[in-house]
Design a protein around this motif. Structure first.
Motif, short mmCIF file in Angstrom:
data_model
loop_
_atom_site.label_atom_id
_atom_site.label_comp_id
_atom_site.label_asym_id
_atom_site.label_seq_id
_atom_site.Cartn_x
_atom_site.Cartn_y
_atom_site.Cartn_z
N ARG A 1 0.83 -1.21 0.00
CA ARG A 1 0.00 0.00 0.00
C ARG A 1 0.86 1.26 0.00
N ASN A 2 2.01 1.20 0.61
CA ASN A 2 2.93 2.33 0.55
C ASN A 2 3.43 2.55 -0.88
N LEU A 3 3.60 1.47 -1.64
CA LEU A 3 3.99 1.59 -3.05
C LEU A 3 2.83 2.17 -3.86
N ILE A 4 1.61 1.71 -3.61
CA ILE A 4 0.45 2.25 -4.32
C ILE A 4 0.36 3.76 -4.14
N ALA A 5 0.70 4.23 -2.95
CA ALA A 5 0.62 5.67 -2.65
C ALA A 5 1.61 6.48 -3.48
N MET A 6 2.63 5.83 -4.06
CA MET A 6 3.61 6.54 -4.89
C MET A 6 3.03 6.89 -6.26
N GLY A 7 1.93 6.24 -6.66
CA GLY A 7 1.32 6.54 -7.94
C GLY A 7 1.53 5.44 -8.96
#
Length: 311
Positions: free
Chosen positions: A294-300
């Motif tokens: 989810r932290n990666l998803i937040a990068m776009g």
């Protein structure tokens, strides 16, 4: 006492012998062999091709007579054969404990002020393999600093990308076969190139001070992405057809409020185009793995980040 972090900061790389057991290595080698066979036969669409060094990558696998592939991308993709095995490795405490030390998180409370409770970001897990029928070499480079910059700009970028001597990510090679492909210039991650290095042939075979990193199956090398380095890929023998290089190449990031530079380095590989799929959840691996996803998803999604290096 010399620690992994002190070794990395001093030399720009640190070798960790036998990070994985023989059984763990064997299991991953089987999964990696299958993934490579699928990719060579055109059944997996994400790969690195000879003779290109950097993205964007072609859509079709070159014929074996031209070298074929030298890498398999996106081992954590939900459609990847062996994904569970690769994810078990990537999110293992063995790996993440080293990552935490190198990123300065060892001993820290995982709870953040925003309550999300995870400081690490899932980034990339790929596979480096031997090309077919012909050798392949990468030119001398730093992963995120173009060779064309001036000495002044080179120093500025080195300092900016490693504030207080630490990067915002940890990257590694984990060998599943004996591996001598990585060649580095120890200490070059903290200085600009010498005049000799700047004027050298891009494929100079005898750079002053260079060192070949020797890895046995199960060994790992963690290295600063801006150490001066290159790769030499010997082709696999036609007689046996066995894979002679299977090396897991991974990176794990540190969550930051401003991460445009890191977003480019990670999202340029198109991981953002599938990481938010419903079936990409990693909850079955661990709660931590899912938070890192989810932290990666937040990068776009990475549709407009461009490329760190091209060619």
């Amino acid at each position: 006492m010399d620690t992994h972090l002190s070794g990395l900061q001093r030399d720009g790389f640190v070798v960790i012998p036998a990070l994985l057991s023989a059984a763990e290595t064997s299991s991953l080698r089987n999964a990696a062999t299958t993934a490579t066979a699928l990719t060579r036969s055109g059944q997996w669409p994400y790969f690195r091709t000879v003779p290109k060094q950097f993205p964007p990558w072609p859509r079709d696998v070159p014929p074996a007579s031209e070298g074929g592939i030298w890498g398999v991308q996106h081992l954590l993709h939900p459609d990847m054969s062996g994904r569970a095995e690769f994810a078990k490795f990537y999110f293992s405490e063995k790996v993440l404990k080293v990552v935490e030390e190198l990123l300065g998180l060892a001993g820290q409370d995982e709870e953040e002020e925003d309550g999300e409770g995870e400081l690490l970001v899932m980034e990339l897990l790929n596979l480096l393999v031997a090309p077919e029928q012909k050798d392949f070499e990468l030119r001398w480079h730093r992963d995120d600093i173009p060779a064309t910059v001036s000495p002044e700009e080179e120093m500025r970028l080195l300092k900016a990308k490693s504030p207080n001597g630490r990067q915002s990510h940890a990257q590694y090679n984990l060998a599943l076969c004996p591996d001598t492909s990585l060649i580095v210039v120890p200490g070059s991650h903290r200085r600009i190139r010498t005049e000799t290095e700047r004027d050298a042939d891009p494929y100079e075979p005898n750079m002053p001070g260079q060192l070949t990193v020797h890895l046995e199956p199960g060994d790992a090398v963690f290295y600063d992405s801006n150490i001066l380095h290159r790769g030499v890929y010997r082709h696999k023998p036609v007689e046996t057809g066995e894979e002679t290089r299977l090396t897991l190449h991974g990176s794990v990031g540190l969550k930051e409020k401003e991460s445009r530079v890191r977003a480019t380095a990670v999202l340029q590989h198109s991981v953002g185009l599938w990481i938010d799929r419903d079936d990409a959840s990693l909850s079955h691996i661990s709660e931590r793995a899912e938070k890192m996803r989810r932290n990666l998803i937040a990068m776009g999604r990475g549709e407009d980040v461009g490329y760190s290096l091209e060619g």
